[in-house]
Design a protein around this motif. Structure first.
Motif, mmCIF file in Angstrom:
data_model
loop_
_atom_site.group_PDB
_atom_site.id
_atom_site.type_symbol
_atom_site.label_atom_id
_atom_site.label_comp_id
_atom_site.label_asym_id
_atom_site.label_seq_id
_atom_site.Cartn_x
_atom_site.Cartn_y
_atom_site.Cartn_z
ATOM 1 N N LEU A 92 0.835 -1.200 0.000
ATOM 2 C CA LEU A 92 0.000 0.000 0.000
ATOM 3 C C LEU A 92 0.866 1.245 0.000
ATOM 4 O O LEU A 92 1.762 1.396 0.827
ATOM 5 C CB LEU A 92 -0.906 0.005 1.235
ATOM 6 N N GLY A 93 0.590 2.123 -0.938
ATOM 7 C CA GLY A 93 1.319 3.380 -1.025
ATOM 8 C C GLY A 93 2.563 3.257 -1.889
ATOM 9 O O GLY A 93 2.845 2.206 -2.470
ATOM 10 N N TRP A 94 3.295 4.339 -1.985
ATOM 11 C CA TRP A 94 4.525 4.372 -2.775
ATOM 12 C C TRP A 94 5.630 4.956 -1.905
ATOM 13 O O TRP A 94 6.296 5.925 -2.243
ATOM 14 C CB TRP A 94 4.297 5.172 -4.060
ATOM 15 N N THR A 95 5.796 4.341 -0.745
ATOM 16 C CA THR A 95 6.803 4.780 0.215
ATOM 17 C C THR A 95 8.154 4.182 -0.148
ATOM 18 O O THR A 95 8.223 3.220 -0.922
ATOM 19 C CB THR A 95 6.416 4.306 1.636
ATOM 20 N N PRO A 96 9.240 4.700 0.407
ATOM 21 C CA PRO A 96 10.551 4.098 0.176
ATOM 22 C C PRO A 96 10.590 2.617 0.571
ATOM 23 O O PRO A 96 11.265 1.817 -0.079
ATOM 24 C CB PRO A 96 11.493 4.939 1.045
ATOM 25 N N GLU A 97 9.848 2.251 1.622
ATOM 26 C CA GLU A 97 9.809 0.853 2.055
ATOM 27 C C GLU A 97 9.157 -0.037 0.993
ATOM 28 O O GLU A 97 9.646 -1.127 0.701
ATOM 29 C CB GLU A 97 9.046 0.705 3.377
ATOM 30 N N GLN A 99 8.903 0.681 -2.236
ATOM 31 C CA GLN A 99 9.796 0.688 -3.390
ATOM 32 C C GLN A 99 10.942 -0.306 -3.202
ATOM 33 O O GLN A 99 11.284 -1.055 -4.118
ATOM 34 C CB GLN A 99 10.336 2.099 -3.624
ATOM 35 N N ALA A 100 11.519 -0.342 -1.992
ATOM 36 C CA ALA A 100 12.624 -1.263 -1.720
ATOM 37 C C ALA A 100 12.148 -2.706 -1.770
ATOM 38 O O ALA A 100 12.841 -3.578 -2.316
ATOM 39 C CB ALA A 100 13.232 -0.947 -0.368
ATOM 40 N N ALA A 101 10.974 -2.973 -1.233
ATOM 41 C CA ALA A 101 10.442 -4.338 -1.226
ATOM 42 C C ALA A 101 10.176 -4.832 -2.641
ATOM 43 O O ALA A 101 10.419 -5.988 -2.976
ATOM 44 C CB ALA A 101 9.159 -4.399 -0.401
ATOM 45 N N LEU A 102 9.685 -3.936 -3.503
ATOM 46 C CA LEU A 102 9.378 -4.318 -4.873
ATOM 47 C C LEU A 102 10.634 -4.389 -5.749
ATOM 48 O O LEU A 102 10.638 -5.078 -6.765
ATOM 49 C CB LEU A 102 8.362 -3.353 -5.481
ATOM 50 N N ALA A 103 11.680 -3.682 -5.368
ATOM 51 C CA ALA A 103 12.911 -3.695 -6.150
ATOM 52 C C ALA A 103 13.696 -4.999 -5.921
ATOM 53 O O ALA A 103 14.429 -5.430 -6.788
ATOM 54 C CB ALA A 103 13.786 -2.509 -5.785
ATOM 55 N N GLY A 104 13.524 -5.575 -4.736
ATOM 56 C CA GLY A 104 14.309 -6.762 -4.398
ATOM 57 C C GLY A 104 13.624 -7.994 -4.749
ATOM 58 O O GLY A 104 13.582 -8.823 -5.456
#
Length: 104
Positions: A92-97, A99-104
């Motif tokens: 939920l949302g587009w937070t840095p957390e 973004q990091a979870a989706l990048a890895g």
């Protein structure tokens, strides 16, 4: 990957720009599948409601006290955005957390 949001939402646009191959679902035009809405509510609870939106401010106290799932089903713009479904998990949302979870 599916991204649920509003086509006019700047945050949703940022997420889409990062994931151009994601399937975008405009919740205002297409609605939010009931199963996804229920899973999101189970995962995020009250955080799923965007209480800073113009739609929220337009509701009376009785409506605001109603079931959040029913509120979002009636007023999709009340959902905090974007809601991202990736690899069987919801974000939920587009937070840095997120973004990091989706990048890895």
């Amino acid at each position: 990957m599916k991204l649920y949001g509003l086509k006019t939402c700047d945050t949703c646009r940022k997420a889409l720009k990062h994931f151009p191959n994601a399937e975008f679902k405009d919740v205002r035009a297409d609605g939010l599948p009931e199963a996804v809405l229920n899973a999101a509510h189970e995962a995020f609870g009250a955080a799923l409601l965007n209480t800073r939106s113009a739609t929220w401010r337009g509701l009376d106290e009785e409506e605001r006290a109603g079931d959040p799932v029913e509120l979002i089903a009636r007023h999709p713009a009340l959902m905090k955005r974007p809601l991202i479904e990736a690899q069987g998990k919801l974000y939920l949302g587009w937070t840095p957390e997120v973004q990091a979870a989706l990048a890895g």
